[in-house]
Structure formats: structure tokens, C-alpha cells
Design an enzyme around this catalytic site. Sequence first.
Site, PDB file in Angstrom:
ATOM      1  N   SER A 149      60.499  72.006  22.443  1.00  0.00           N
ATOM      2  CA  SER A 149      59.601  72.815  21.604  1.00  0.00           C
ATOM      3  C   SER A 149      60.194  74.205  21.367  1.00  0.00           C
ATOM      4  O   SER A 149      60.034  74.774  20.281  1.00  0.00           O
ATOM      5  CB  SER A 149      58.204  72.914  22.226  1.00  0.00           C
ATOM      6  OG  SER A 149      58.223  73.675  23.398  1.00  0.00           O
ATOM      7  N   ILE A 197      75.535  75.797  34.712  1.00  0.00           N
ATOM      8  CA  ILE A 197      76.606  76.012  33.736  1.00  0.00           C
ATOM      9  C   ILE A 197      77.932  76.155  34.488  1.00  0.00           C
ATOM     10  O   ILE A 197      78.065  77.010  35.359  1.00  0.00           O
ATOM     11  CB  ILE A 197      76.303  77.265  32.882  1.00  0.00           C
ATOM     12  CG1 ILE A 197      75.027  77.043  32.073  1.00  0.00           C
ATOM     13  CG2 ILE A 197      77.470  77.590  31.959  1.00  0.00           C
ATOM     14  CD1 ILE A 197      75.054  75.839  31.135  1.00  0.00           C
ATOM     15  N   HIS A 212      63.247  81.153  31.412  1.00  0.00           N
ATOM     16  CA  HIS A 212      62.651  80.549  32.606  1.00  0.00           C
ATOM     17  C   HIS A 212      61.139  80.759  32.547  1.00  0.00           C
ATOM     18  O   HIS A 212      60.678  81.853  32.208  1.00  0.00           O
ATOM     19  CB  HIS A 212      63.238  81.189  33.866  1.00  0.00           C
ATOM     20  CG  HIS A 212      62.804  80.489  35.112  1.00  0.00           C
ATOM     21  ND1 HIS A 212      63.326  79.273  35.509  1.00  0.00           N
ATOM     22  CD2 HIS A 212      61.859  80.811  36.019  1.00  0.00           C
ATOM     23  CE1 HIS A 212      62.719  78.890  36.623  1.00  0.00           C
ATOM     24  NE2 HIS A 212      61.828  79.792  36.950  1.00  0.00           N
TER      25      HIS A 212
HETATM   26  C1  GAR Z   1      60.416  75.715  28.968  1.00  0.00           C
HETATM   27  O1  GAR Z   1      59.138  76.103  29.428  1.00  0.00           O
HETATM   28  C2  GAR Z   1      61.501  76.468  29.733  1.00  0.00           C
HETATM   29  O2  GAR Z   1      61.130  77.752  30.114  1.00  0.00           O
HETATM   30  C3  GAR Z   1      61.681  75.592  30.933  1.00  0.00           C
HETATM   31  O3  GAR Z   1      61.634  74.287  30.433  1.00  0.00           O
HETATM   32  C4  GAR Z   1      60.686  74.262  29.351  1.00  0.00           C
HETATM   33  C5  GAR Z   1      61.300  73.472  28.210  1.00  0.00           C
HETATM   34  O4  GAR Z   1      60.320  73.199  27.235  1.00  0.00           O
HETATM   35  N1  GAR Z   1      62.930  75.865  31.595  1.00  0.00           N
HETATM   36  C6  GAR Z   1      63.076  75.781  32.907  1.00  0.00           C
HETATM   37  O5  GAR Z   1      62.196  75.425  33.658  1.00  0.00           O
HETATM   38  C7  GAR Z   1      64.478  76.177  33.390  1.00  0.00           C
HETATM   39  N2  GAR Z   1      64.487  76.359  34.819  1.00  0.00           N
HETATM   40  P1  GAR Z   1      60.723  72.713  25.794  1.00  0.00           P
HETATM   41  O6  GAR Z   1      61.698  71.548  25.959  1.00  0.00           O
HETATM   42  O7  GAR Z   1      59.440  72.279  25.161  1.00  0.00           O
HETATM   43  O8  GAR Z   1      61.353  73.872  25.100  1.00  0.00           O
END
Ligand code: GAR
Length: 191
Positions: free
Chosen positions: A13, A88, A104
Site C-alpha cells: 500500500s 540490506i 518503520h
Molecule cells: C508498513 O506499515 C511498514 O511500515 C512496515 O510494513 C508495512 C508494509 O505495508 N515495515 C516494517 O514493519 C519494517 N520493519 P504495505 O506493504 O501495505 O506498504
Amino acid sequence: MTRIAIFASGAGSNAARIIQYFRNHETIAVALVVSNNPGAGVLSIAANASVPTLLIEKERFFRGDAYLPELQSSRIDFIVLAGFLWKIPQALLNAYPNSIINIHPALLPNYGGKGMYGLRVHAAVLAAGDKESGITVHYVDEHYDNGDIIFQDRITVDGTDTPDTLAEKIHRLEHQHFPRVIEQVVSLRKQ
Ligand code: GAR
């Protein structure tokens, strides 16, 4: 033109918002979406938006050339992690100094580190009884969720919140801020 690659492992998203925001942008273009997960929703989001995709596998990413040839042939200047769950590798950090950022879903340095992603983060915030949570955009270094912080914003945690409702609030905050923060970091960065 600064050419961005979005790395994502999941639904995508944030990637969707970023792609939409930079469509027809004067100085920044999303040129590639990279994923480690062949089933990731982000791959169809990219395909629907006609953004090229690259599927990567562990061995070559961590112990091979980190897909630098593909990133270079796509002329990628800057990397955005948007729900990307692998570390990474050093080769990529060396090739893109100060040019890889991550989002994050919590207020780092709290609730970061290995295994802290998605609903687990929100469950930990609720278990600790915190009254607020938020989002953090930061530079990426060799440790999980560790580099210099660029931007944070907060929300209130209510007594009725569950990991799912918290995830929803946090996603809204991410969608609202992340594209603009990327735009600022890219514009201010030393060429
Ligand atoms: C997001 O909320 C991002 O902050 C988190 O994964 C989600 C991805 O959502 N990232 C982490 O937790 C990294 N440690 P999305 O695929 O709908 O963008």
C-alpha cells in the site's frame, strides 16, 4: 531525473502511494519495484502501474552481487524500503551511500530490530501499554531499523485499539507522509 527503486515484500500500500505521488513528477521517477516474494501484492500494483519489477532470491542478494547489475542497468539512484523484510547487504549499502531509506511502523528506537514488522510491532506496543505510537523514516545501515532518523510522527493509542486498528492508523499516517518525506530527502541530498 532521480530514479527510485522501491523494495517491498508485502501488500504494497505504501508503494502504491509512492508510485501515484511521483507519477508525472518533474524530478523524481519510480523506475523499479523489487521484491523477494513472488506472491507479494506489490508486484501486481507495480505491473498495473506499468512500473518494471525485479524478483530477487536470497543467495544472490546476500552472497552474490546483490543484484547491482540490474539496479545499475535500470539507472537507479535511490532506494526506498516500504515493508521490505530482508536486511540490506553491505554491497548494496556501499553502492548507495546515504541513498537508502526505510519506513518503520513505530517510534524507533523502540520496537525495532529483527522480527519486528507489521502486526508484531503493533502487538508489542499494545502489550507494553504505550499511550502513543507512530512512524519513523530513517536511513538504512547494516543493522535492522538502526540508521539516522529523518522523520517521525505520532498517533494516540486508545484503550480499544487492537493490532489491526493500530495498523490501520499507522498505515494512514505512512501514506500521508512517506511520499513527501522521500521527495524532501531526494531533493536535499548531495549529488
Ligand atoms: C508498513 O506499515 C511498514 O511500515 C512496515 O510494513 C508495512 C508494509 O505495508 N515495515 C516494517 O514493519 C519494517 N520493519 P504495505 O506493504 O501495505 O506498504
